[in-house]
Design a protein around this motif. Structure first.
Motif, mmCIF file in Angstrom:
data_model
loop_
_atom_site.group_PDB
_atom_site.id
_atom_site.type_symbol
_atom_site.label_atom_id
_atom_site.label_comp_id
_atom_site.label_asym_id
_atom_site.label_seq_id
_atom_site.Cartn_x
_atom_site.Cartn_y
_atom_site.Cartn_z
ATOM 1 N N ALA A 67 -59.193 -52.110 -2.121
ATOM 2 C CA ALA A 67 -57.978 -52.251 -1.294
ATOM 3 C C ALA A 67 -57.990 -51.326 -0.075
ATOM 4 N N GLY A 68 -58.612 -50.146 -0.219
ATOM 5 C CA GLY A 68 -58.545 -49.168 0.881
ATOM 6 C C GLY A 68 -59.734 -49.215 1.826
ATOM 7 N N LEU A 69 -60.681 -50.118 1.615
ATOM 8 C CA LEU A 69 -61.881 -50.114 2.459
ATOM 9 C C LEU A 69 -61.556 -50.440 3.911
ATOM 10 N N ALA A 70 -62.037 -49.589 4.817
ATOM 11 C CA ALA A 70 -61.727 -49.758 6.247
ATOM 12 C C ALA A 70 -62.203 -51.115 6.759
ATOM 13 N N GLU A 71 -63.355 -51.581 6.237
ATOM 14 C CA GLU A 71 -63.946 -52.833 6.739
ATOM 15 C C GLU A 71 -63.087 -54.064 6.409
ATOM 16 N N LEU A 72 -62.153 -53.915 5.472
ATOM 17 C CA LEU A 72 -61.335 -55.079 5.074
ATOM 18 C C LEU A 72 -59.931 -55.034 5.666
ATOM 19 N N GLN A 73 -59.689 -54.032 6.546
ATOM 20 C CA GLN A 73 -58.333 -53.875 7.095
ATOM 21 C C GLN A 73 -58.238 -54.507 8.473
ATOM 22 N N GLY A 74 -57.020 -54.644 8.938
ATOM 23 C CA GLY A 74 -56.767 -54.941 10.339
ATOM 24 C C GLY A 74 -56.581 -56.402 10.673
ATOM 25 N N VAL A 75 -55.750 -56.608 11.700
ATOM 26 C CA VAL A 75 -55.494 -57.956 12.211
ATOM 27 C C VAL A 75 -55.723 -57.888 13.721
ATOM 28 N N THR A 76 -56.579 -58.759 14.236
ATOM 29 C CA THR A 76 -56.832 -58.802 15.685
ATOM 30 C C THR A 76 -56.415 -60.161 16.210
ATOM 31 N N VAL A 77 -55.535 -60.134 17.198
ATOM 32 C CA VAL A 77 -55.077 -61.400 17.784
ATOM 33 C C VAL A 77 -55.734 -61.558 19.141
ATOM 34 N N GLY A 78 -56.698 -62.468 19.235
ATOM 35 C CA GLY A 78 -57.382 -62.734 20.499
ATOM 36 C C GLY A 78 -56.848 -64.008 21.130
ATOM 37 N N GLU A 79 -57.391 -64.306 22.305
ATOM 38 C CA GLU A 79 -56.914 -65.508 23.011
ATOM 39 C C GLU A 79 -57.271 -66.780 22.247
ATOM 40 N N ASN A 80 -58.480 -66.773 21.657
ATOM 41 C CA ASN A 80 -58.974 -67.989 20.992
ATOM 42 C C ASN A 80 -59.005 -67.910 19.481
ATOM 43 N N GLU A 81 -58.819 -66.705 18.939
ATOM 44 C CA GLU A 81 -59.029 -66.549 17.499
ATOM 45 C C GLU A 81 -58.207 -65.382 16.959
ATOM 46 N N VAL A 82 -57.683 -65.555 15.760
ATOM 47 C CA VAL A 82 -57.040 -64.447 15.055
ATOM 48 C C VAL A 82 -57.958 -64.061 13.894
ATOM 49 N N VAL A 83 -58.229 -62.758 13.782
ATOM 50 C CA VAL A 83 -59.115 -62.275 12.722
ATOM 51 C C VAL A 83 -58.285 -61.399 11.777
ATOM 52 N N ILE A 84 -58.328 -61.744 10.499
ATOM 53 C CA ILE A 84 -57.476 -61.041 9.524
ATOM 54 C C ILE A 84 -58.363 -60.440 8.433
ATOM 55 N N GLY A 85 -58.316 -59.117 8.275
ATOM 56 C CA GLY A 85 -59.078 -58.446 7.230
ATOM 57 C C GLY A 85 -58.610 -58.884 5.851
ATOM 58 N N ALA A 86 -59.557 -58.940 4.910
ATOM 59 C CA ALA A 86 -59.251 -59.467 3.577
ATOM 60 C C ALA A 86 -58.150 -58.679 2.866
ATOM 61 N N ALA A 87 -58.073 -57.364 3.122
ATOM 62 C CA ALA A 87 -57.096 -56.539 2.400
ATOM 63 C C ALA A 87 -55.720 -56.533 3.068
ATOM 64 N N THR A 88 -55.517 -57.377 4.053
ATOM 65 C CA THR A 88 -54.195 -57.467 4.701
ATOM 66 C C THR A 88 -53.197 -58.056 3.710
ATOM 67 N N THR A 89 -52.050 -57.406 3.595
ATOM 68 C CA THR A 89 -51.080 -57.896 2.601
ATOM 69 C C THR A 89 -50.276 -59.078 3.151
ATOM 70 N N HIS A 90 -49.689 -59.809 2.215
ATOM 71 C CA HIS A 90 -48.822 -60.925 2.608
ATOM 72 C C HIS A 90 -47.696 -60.398 3.517
ATOM 73 N N ALA A 91 -47.151 -59.226 3.180
ATOM 74 C CA ALA A 91 -46.030 -58.687 3.957
ATOM 75 C C ALA A 91 -46.454 -58.332 5.382
ATOM 76 N N GLN A 92 -47.670 -57.799 5.529
ATOM 77 C CA GLN A 92 -48.145 -57.482 6.896
ATOM 78 C C GLN A 92 -48.219 -58.751 7.740
ATOM 79 N N LEU A 93 -48.617 -59.850 7.125
ATOM 80 C CA LEU A 93 -48.709 -61.118 7.869
ATOM 81 C C LEU A 93 -47.334 -61.733 8.087
ATOM 82 N N GLU A 94 -46.447 -61.458 7.171
ATOM 83 C CA GLU A 94 -45.068 -61.974 7.319
ATOM 84 C C GLU A 94 -44.379 -61.350 8.537
ATOM 85 N N HIS A 95 -44.706 -60.084 8.817
ATOM 86 C CA HIS A 95 -43.953 -59.346 9.834
ATOM 87 C C HIS A 95 -44.751 -59.036 11.098
ATOM 88 N N HIS A 96 -45.909 -59.679 11.287
ATOM 89 C CA HIS A 96 -46.770 -59.359 12.428
ATOM 90 C C HIS A 96 -46.346 -60.197 13.636
#
Ligand SMILES: Cc1cc2nc3c(=O)[nH]c(=O)nc-3n(C[C@H](O)[C@H](O)[C@H](O)COP(=O)(O)OP(=O)(O)OC[C@H]3O[C@@H](n4cnc5c(N)ncnc54)[C@H](O)[C@@H]3O)c2cc1C
Length: 285
Positions: A55-84
Motif C-alpha cells: 500500500a505504501g510503495l511510492a511506485e504505486l502512488q499518484g494520479v497524473t492528469v495529462g492532455e491525452n491520458e490520465v495515469v492512476i497509481g494502483a494504490a490510489t484509493t477510491h476516495a482519492q478518485l472520488e474527490h480529485h
C-alpha cells in the motif's frame, strides 16, 4: 472470524516486493487496502502464509492528469478518485463510479489496483475500466507489460494477471466531448453492484456516433455489451431504439443467480440500469 496465522512483510520498493513475491511463491499474497483480502482471510476463504504490504510503495502512488491520458497509481484509493477535481474534469465517469462504492470507510482504504486484481464479479471499477478503454500496466519477474481492460477480466475472480505480477498503474485515454454515465442497483447490505452499467457515448451533430457499454454484476466477470455498442451509432433516445439496445445488451450472456437475484430479476435490473444510464448519458454534457 479470525484469520489463520500469517507472516507480514513491508517492502520498501517495487523491486523488493517483486523479489519477495518470487521467493514466497504461491503462499504469499499482496495486500493493498485489505478490504477484499482481509474479509476473505477472516472467513478462511484465503489463508496466505505471508502478506506483502504494497500500500505504501511510492511506485504505486499518484494520479497524473495529462492532455491525452490520465495515469492512476494502483494504490490510489477510491476516495482519492472520488474527490480529485482534475480527474473529474478530464474523466467525469471516475468520480461518479467511486462515489457509489460501498461507504466512506471502504472508499478510504480500498484501492483501484486491489479492486481490479481481485476481480469481484460485482465490483464497480471493472465496468468503468472497460467503458473507458483503460490499459492496465503490470510488472513481474519477466518484465513489464500493458494489458487492455478488454483482455484483463477473464472469469470469476480471475484476471490476466500472473501470480508473480503486480498491478502498477492504470492509463485511461482522455477524449473530449464524450458523454458518460454509470448506474447501478446496489446490494442493500454491501453496496456492491447487483448490476452496474457504464456508458460512454460519442456525439456528432447531436446524434450518437458510437460508444462503449460495459456491465458488471450480471455475469461471472464484467463485460462489454458489444452487440448493443454496434447499435449505438445513430441512437437518439427513441423508445423503440432503446428497447432494441436493451435486448442486444443482455441476450446471449448467462446471468449470475444468487439469493438476492435470480436470472430473470437480474436481467430486468440490467435492462433498467442500461435504460437509465443511456438516458443520463444522452442528457449529460
Ligand atoms: C463492506 C464492503 C463493501 C464493499 N462494497 C463494494 C462496492 O460497492 N463496490 C466495489 O467495487 N467494491 C466494494 N468493496 C470492495 C472494496 O472496493 C475493496 O477495497 C476492493 O475490492 C479491493 O481493494 P483493496 O485495495 O482493498 O485490495 P486488497 O483487499 O488489499 O486485495 C485484494 C486482492 O487484490 C490483490 N492485489 C491488491 N493490490 C494488488 C496489486 N497492486 N497488484 C496485484 N494484486 C493486487 C491482493 O493480493 C488480493 O488478492 C466492498 C468491500 C467491503 C469490505
Amino acid at each position: 472470524m479470525i484469520p489463520a496465522a500469517f507472516g507480514y512483510v513491508r517492502p520498501g520498493s517495487l523491486s523488493e516486493a517483486l523479489g519477495q513475491l518470487g521467493e514466497s511463491g504461491e503462499g504469499a499474497k499482496l495486500i493493498s487496502g485489505g478490504h477484499s483480502l482481509l474479509p476473505m482471510m477472516k472467513l478462511r476463504l484465503a489463508a496466505p502464509a505471508t502478506l506483502i504490504d504494497i500500500a505504501g510503495l511510492a511506485e504505486l502512488q499518484g494520479v497524473t492528469v495529462g492532455e491525452n491520458e490520465v495515469v492512476i497509481g494502483a494504490a490510489t484509493t477510491h476516495a482519492q478518485l472520488e474527490h480529485h477535481a482534475e480527474v473529474a474534469k478530464a474523466l467525469p465517469l471516475i468520480p461518479a463510479v467511486a462515489h457509489l462504492i460501498a461507504d466512506p470507510s471502504v472508499r478510504n482504504r480500498g484501492t483501484l489496483g486491489g479492486s481490479l486484481a481481485h476481480a469481484d464479479p460485482s465490483a464497480d471499477w471493472p465496468a468503468a475500466m472497460l467503458a473507458l478503454d483503460a490499459k492496465i500496466d503490470v510488472i513481474g519477474a519477466r518484465g513489464a507489460r500493458s494489458i487492455p481492460a478488454d483482455a484483463f477480466f477473464k472469469g470469476l475472480f480471475e484476471t490476466d494477471l500472473a501470480l508473480d505480477e503486480i498491478l502498477v498503474r492504470v492509463r485511461i485515454p482522455v477524449i473530449p466531448g464524450r458523454r458518460v454515465a454509470y448506474r447501478k442497483f446496489r446490494h442493500p447490505a454491501s453496496g456492491y453492484a447487483v448490476v452496474g452499467v457504464a456508458v460512454v457515448v460519442d456525439f456528432q451533430a447531436e446524434r450518437c456516433a458510437g460508444g462503449r457499454i460495459a456491465v458488471t454484476g450480471f455475469a461471472d466477470h464484467a463485460f462489454r455489451a458489444s452487440s448493443a455498442e454496434a447499435a449505438l451509432a445513430g441512437y437518439a433516445g427513441q423508445p423503440d431504439q432503446a428497447e432494441r439496445l436493451l435486448d442486444l445488451a443482455f441476450t446471449g450472456t448467462v446471468p449470475l443467480e444468487d439469493r438476492f437475484a435470480d436470472a430473470d430479476y437480474r436481467t430486468q435490473l440490467g435492462r433498467t440500469m442500461l435504460r437509465r444510464a443511456l438516458a443520463d448519458a444522452m442528457t449529460s454534457d
